[in-house]
Design a protein around this motif. Structure first.
Motif, mmCIF file in Angstrom:
data_model
loop_
_atom_site.group_PDB
_atom_site.id
_atom_site.type_symbol
_atom_site.label_atom_id
_atom_site.label_comp_id
_atom_site.label_asym_id
_atom_site.label_seq_id
_atom_site.Cartn_x
_atom_site.Cartn_y
_atom_site.Cartn_z
ATOM 1 N N ASN A 247 0.657 -1.162 0.059
ATOM 2 C CA ASN A 247 -0.163 -0.031 -0.027
ATOM 3 C C ASN A 247 0.864 1.302 0.016
ATOM 4 O OD1 ASN A 247 0.528 -0.668 2.891
ATOM 5 N ND2 ASN A 247 -0.219 1.160 3.291
ATOM 6 N N ASP A 248 2.217 1.301 0.703
ATOM 7 C CA ASP A 248 2.755 2.437 0.848
ATOM 8 C C ASP A 248 3.506 2.835 -0.636
ATOM 9 O OD1 ASP A 248 4.598 0.083 1.093
ATOM 10 O OD2 ASP A 248 5.914 1.365 2.062
ATOM 11 N N GLN A 249 3.258 1.858 -1.492
ATOM 12 C CA GLN A 249 3.941 1.888 -3.224
ATOM 13 C C GLN A 249 2.990 2.671 -4.073
ATOM 14 O OE1 GLN A 249 5.475 -1.937 -4.105
ATOM 15 N NE2 GLN A 249 7.092 -1.884 -2.695
ATOM 16 N N ASN A 250 1.956 3.247 -3.382
ATOM 17 C CA ASN A 250 0.939 3.947 -4.205
ATOM 18 C C ASN A 250 1.262 5.448 -4.049
ATOM 19 O OD1 ASN A 250 -0.341 1.449 -5.220
ATOM 20 N ND2 ASN A 250 -1.420 1.352 -3.129
ATOM 21 N N LEU A 251 1.561 6.155 -4.843
ATOM 22 C CA LEU A 251 1.674 7.511 -4.712
ATOM 23 C C LEU A 251 0.171 8.311 -4.734
ATOM 24 C CD1 LEU A 251 3.096 10.456 -4.636
ATOM 25 C CD2 LEU A 251 3.195 10.247 -7.390
ATOM 26 N N VAL A 282 -6.221 7.223 -12.148
ATOM 27 C CA VAL A 282 -5.433 6.139 -11.803
ATOM 28 C C VAL A 282 -4.484 5.548 -12.579
ATOM 29 C CG1 VAL A 282 -5.411 3.862 -10.594
ATOM 30 C CG2 VAL A 282 -6.935 5.884 -9.944
ATOM 31 N N SER A 283 -3.288 5.554 -12.495
ATOM 32 C CA SER A 283 -2.267 4.905 -13.487
ATOM 33 C C SER A 283 -1.540 3.829 -12.854
ATOM 34 C CB SER A 283 -1.288 5.983 -13.913
ATOM 35 O OG SER A 283 -1.866 7.026 -14.703
ATOM 36 N N ASP A 293 8.005 8.720 -7.256
ATOM 37 C CA ASP A 293 7.572 8.091 -5.991
ATOM 38 C C ASP A 293 6.310 7.141 -6.492
ATOM 39 O OD1 ASP A 293 9.049 8.716 -3.861
ATOM 40 O OD2 ASP A 293 7.973 10.682 -3.477
ATOM 41 N N GLY A 294 5.998 6.299 -5.538
ATOM 42 C CA GLY A 294 4.767 5.338 -5.802
ATOM 43 C C GLY A 294 5.246 4.492 -7.240
ATOM 44 N N THR A 298 -0.082 5.439 -9.361
ATOM 45 C CA THR A 298 -0.360 6.727 -9.065
ATOM 46 C C THR A 298 -1.931 7.112 -8.867
ATOM 47 O OG1 THR A 298 1.808 7.654 -9.944
ATOM 48 C CG2 THR A 298 -0.120 9.439 -9.871
ATOM 49 N N ILE A 299 -2.323 7.577 -7.922
ATOM 50 C CA ILE A 299 -3.783 8.205 -7.488
ATOM 51 C C ILE A 299 -3.759 9.682 -7.505
ATOM 52 C CG2 ILE A 299 -5.891 7.790 -6.322
ATOM 53 C CD1 ILE A 299 -4.782 5.061 -5.346
ATOM 54 N N ASN A 300 -4.307 10.259 -8.641
ATOM 55 C CA ASN A 300 -4.159 11.761 -8.492
ATOM 56 C C ASN A 300 -5.456 12.246 -8.517
ATOM 57 O OD1 ASN A 300 -3.334 14.303 -8.818
ATOM 58 N ND2 ASN A 300 -2.201 13.921 -11.103
ATOM 59 N N MET A 301 -5.921 12.863 -7.418
ATOM 60 C CA MET A 301 -7.343 13.716 -7.227
ATOM 61 C C MET A 301 -7.249 15.165 -7.443
ATOM 62 S SD MET A 301 -8.155 11.265 -3.723
ATOM 63 C CE MET A 301 -6.723 11.339 -3.114
ATOM 64 N N HIS A 302 -8.317 15.446 -8.133
ATOM 65 C CA HIS A 302 -8.609 17.009 -8.568
ATOM 66 C C HIS A 302 -9.680 17.337 -8.035
ATOM 67 C CE1 HIS A 302 -5.038 16.810 -11.396
ATOM 68 N NE2 HIS A 302 -5.568 15.651 -11.640
ATOM 69 N N THR A 303 -9.817 18.593 -7.314
ATOM 70 C CA THR A 303 -11.210 19.080 -7.063
ATOM 71 C C THR A 303 -11.675 20.139 -8.107
ATOM 72 O OG1 THR A 303 -10.144 20.772 -5.973
ATOM 73 C CG2 THR A 303 -10.660 18.889 -4.660
ATOM 74 N N LYS A 304 -12.882 20.603 -7.953
ATOM 75 C CA LYS A 304 -13.355 21.493 -8.687
ATOM 76 C C LYS A 304 -12.606 22.535 -9.166
ATOM 77 C CE LYS A 304 -18.085 22.723 -10.132
ATOM 78 N NZ LYS A 304 -19.487 22.893 -9.856
#
Length: 845
Positions: A247-251, A282-283, A293-294, A298-304
């Motif tokens: 789990n710590d290998q996910n950025l 998610v890549s 890293d990761g 890579t889990i990249n979240m963007h807000t509005k």
């Protein structure tokens, strides 16, 4: 010669006449009213603001007064009424209207299927059909509608602009975003709101999210577990294993801020509120050179990120927590978004909470009955986000963000000393992650743009464990402080080719501290690491070819070490139905988590973040390649991908071994390889899918005997099935299930289960990970119903059930010395959630 000039003049006059006949000129309504007043010697009574923005074609001079009034009523959304032969009143119609439009791409005017059309508060909305067309009835005249589509610039229209009288729908052209060539490949991927990009990444659009089995809200960390190659062996969303990684290998990135905490309730609930999260990418491989890293994903979240100039918000409650969010326009250029969520578990003990609590604290002191002591526990969590959006002008945008996440557990013990005396002490455990970020987007010219990003992330875990019987106090702390700066420069040579050049600097500090009161012991360790990176990338997308090639140079100042990381992502369409996919990447990771067994908290396993030292904890590096075949026709999508992945530089202390290597220190690697398969059929009302993963995953530690053995998350076969159906316009259901092999575990040697190790008796383990748990199986279901509480308030009710068949799944097994007989061991089984229901109710305005 004179005759030729005369003929040319005649043709020009005829042309001008014909053109004038076919394109009548519109004039401001105020001018038309003045002309009509003079023509008929009458007076119009109206408010200036009601007519100021309206233009019409001038009525024919031959019209009578009544015909003129009828004409004005047919061409505007105003009510013209003659009181007598002298006065005419003008008023705004208090009614709703029919609007419609056809949404097209700016490149070849092809229809955009599934484009979103919604009012600022999402009370009114729909999506475009296969022709790119939409229509909405009963829209308030003063409403503002936003037309949006991923990869394209959004546009706003007043309802009056889209008013339709005879199905004469307005053409709406959306322009592709300058900064991204990466277009949507599959618009509906498993369920509405999930999409797939050309580069292979999976995208969750929370505003368009449909429903997935067991879910009551669009949670990306749970949603991606339906994808092949993504598992959670202990069913924790904070412990996602992507192609065999830990789990710590996910950025994890939230609005450009690196996050170190990924789960409420010890991993069972996502800490990221989905209501202001606009897009999540998610890549698994072929990641952009912009990110390091990761080594697994890579889990990249963007807000509005767009100003709506409309006040809107919402609130909801479920069996675990309650939340609210607001979007507040301050000026036309300034807007404020805020959200908050808090658990209700310390106020209401719902059946869902009971299931989650028993799952999280099984086989710990917290959930263990005691004849000697009276115990009680109190657990709660909360999170909040805020974002300030400022558009200086069309070319310069400024954003500022903050996110806070907190989990707290208090545990009390009361011990009777004698008939007249009792002792009581409280232990507590807290986990926090606080992040600040800001960025400045600038468009210098049509080809050149930049994005300057800065962030600060602070993670804390603190524990104070009071042990009544021994009068011992154990305190522990783990702190992460990270500051980052990044500059991205984009250059667009044409509509098919983009260049990216960037620089990134990170300073990361980590503190680990342990103190014991009786006997006294104290240990403090603090490390700081500076990392510089240069990266460059070229992205090409034309006709049947998509190509992204990048290179990243990472320099670790402390170790004077340079790591070179190439990246490649190619998709080539070979026919109308088939495409080939090739991805590859080198990545590194400079921080990792170690598992505390000896210094746990009341039996609850804790993980601490530590920095690499380049000696006992090396920089983790990964090399990964994958090749796939895609088939897409008539909304049937079939994918098959083979992958090979090697991660070097892992340590035994961060794997969580329950075997003879449990307390050993060593460096090693793991190799994961396998095949992923996904078949997904979608239609306007339903989606059905099946995913399958076959993989092998082995450790290699040269200093261990044996040196090669199965990975803790070596799941050979994994299958996921799902079905989504939109029964009515407002009613959706989803059912599905998951089956996989049980994960490996290690048994003691039969007949010689314990051995003496110094002054201690320990378990005498057999060959590591040589056995497998029983197969895991789970069936989930969800239902969602939307309805209107009023014209401005939209509500939804959702219900979900996890493990509807109440299947008894063991997700981890280990052994410990029997306290009553040191020659024997006790088998400990950690089980997954049993039948767990959840309900939610939401309102949006």
């Amino acid at each position: 010669m004179a005759l030729n000039k005369w003929l040319i003049s005649l043709l020009l006059c005829i042309g001008s006449f014909c053109y004038g006949q076919n394109t009548a000129k519109k004039i401001p309504l105020t001018e038309a009213i003045i002309a009509i007043e003079k023509q008929f010697n009458i007076k119009f009574s109206y408010a200036v603001e009601d007519v100021a923005t309206i233009a019409i074609e001038k009525p024919a001079a031959s019209f009578s007064l009544q015909e003129t009034i009828d004409y004005l009523n047919s061409k505007t959304l105003l009510n013209f009424k003659a009181l007598d032969n002298r006065y005419v009143t003008v008023s705004v119609l208090n009614k709703t209207i029919l609007v419609c439009g056809i949404v097209l791409s700016d490149q070849n005017k092809s229809p955009l299927v599934g484009a979103s059309v919604a009012s600022g508060n999402n009370v009114i909305g729909t999506i475009t059909n296969e022709s790119g067309k939409f229509s909405i009835q009963n829209v308030p005249i003063n409403a503002t509608l936003t037309v949006s589509y991923l990869g394209f610039e959004s546009r706003q229209f007043s309802a009056k602009e889209l008013f339709s009288t005879q199905n004469n729908c307005k053409e709406i052209i959306l322009s592709t975003k300058n900064e991204e060539l990466n277009q949507v490949l599959i618009n509906v991927y498993l369920t509405p709101g999930l999409q797939k990009y050309l580069d292979g990444s999976t995208v969750l659009n929370t505003k368009k999210f449909g429903i997935l089995p067991g879910l009551i809200e669009p949670d990306i960390l749970q949603s991606i577990q339906a994808l092949p190659g993504v598992e959670s062996t202990n069913e924790s969303i904070a412990n996602i294993n992507v192609r065999g990684g830990t789990n710590d290998q996910n950025l994890v990135i939230w609005d450009n801020i690196k996050m170190y905490h990924s789960g409420h309730f010890f991993g069972l609930i996502s800490p990221y509120n989905p209501n202001l999260t606009n897009k999540v990418v998610v890549s698994k491989n072929g990641t952009s050179a912009e990110y390091s890293d990761g080594v697994s994903s890579t889990i990249n979240m963007h807000t509005k990120d767009v100003l709506t100039n409309t006040f809107s918000g919402g609130a909801g409650i479920n069996s675990i927590s309650t939340d609210a969010f607001l979007e507040i326009p301050i000026t036309k250029k300034l807007e404020f978004h805020i959200s908050g969520r808090r658990s209700i578990t310390d106020l209401v003990r719902s059946p869902t909470y009971t299931k989650y609590f028993d799952r999280s604290f099984q086989d710990t002191e917290i959930n263990r009955d005691s004849d000697k002591n009276e115990t009680s526990s109190d657990f709660y969590f909360y999170d909040y986000t805020a974002k300030l959006l400022f558009d200086w002008n069309e070319k310069h945008q400024f954003r500022a963000n903050i996110i806070g996440i907190n989990n707290a557990l208090d545990y009390s013990e009361r011990r009777t000393v004698n008939a007249n005396q009792t002792e009581s002490k409280t232990s507590n455990l807290s986990q926090k992650n606080l992040g600040y970020g800001g960025n400045w987007k600038a468009v210098w010219n049509p080809k050149l743009s930049t994005n300057f990003i800065t962030y600060f992330s602070k993670y804390n875990i603190g524990a104070a464990d009071y042990r009544v019987e021994t009068n011992q106090r154990l305190t522990e702390a783990n702190e992460v402080l990270e500051t980052g700066v990044k500059l991205n420069t984009y250059y667009k040579t044409n509509e098919n080719l983009n260049f990216l050049l960037g620089y990134q600097f990170n300073e990361t500090g980590m503190l680990n501290q342990t103190t014991v009161s009786n006997p006294f012991y104290s240990s403090t360790k603090k490390d700081v690491l500076l990392n510089h990176a240069l990266f460059s990338e070229i992205e090409y997308n034309k006709n049947n070819t998509y190509l992204r090639v990048g290179l990243r140079l990472n320099y670790f100042q402390k170790f004077e070490k340079l790591l070179i990381e190439p990246r490649i992502n190619i998709r080539q369409k070979v026919s109308n139905q088939f495409a080939l996919k090739l991805e590859g990447e080198f990545k590194n990771q400079s921080s990792t988590q170690i598992v505390d067994f000896e210094d746990d908290f009341l039996g609850v396993e804790k993980r601490r973040w530590v920095l690499v030292t380049d000696k006992d904890i090396p920089i983790a590096t990964s090399k990964q390649g994958s090749f796939g075949l895609e088939f897409n026709q008539n909304k049937l999508n079939i994918e098959a991908t083979a992958f090979y992945k090697v991660v070097d530089g892992i340590t035994a202390s961060n794997q969580g071994f329950y075997n003879s290597f449990q307390y050993n220190t060593a460096q090693g690697s793991y190799t994961a390889k396998g095949l992923e398969f996904l078949a997904n059929k979608t239609a306007l009302q339903y989606s059905v899918w099946m995913s399958y993963t076959y993989s092998t995953n082995d450790y290699e530690f040269n200093t261990f005997t044996p040196s090669t053995f199965p990975n803790n998350v070596d799941i050979r076969h994994s299958v996921s099935l799902g079905f989504y159906y939109n029964i009515f316009k407002n009613l959706k259901i989803a059912v599905g299930g998951a089956w996989r092999n049980g994960q490996p575990y290690t048994k003691p040697i039969e007949g010689n289960e314990t051995i003496q190790n110094g002054n201690n008796v320990v378990v005498n383990y057999d060959s590591p990970n040589n056995e497998n748990l029983d197969n895991f199986m789970r069936f989930d279901a969800s239902i969602n119903y939307n309805f209107d509480l009023s014209q401005l308030i939209k509500a939804s009710f959702a219900a979900g059930v996890i493990n509807a068949s109440n299947h008894d799944n063991v997700i981890n097994r280990y052994y410990k010395v029997d306290p009553s007989d040191s020659n024997n061991t006790v088998q400990v089984d950690n089980k997954s959630l049993g039948l767990t229901p959840n309900l939610s109710f939401r309102v949006n305005f």
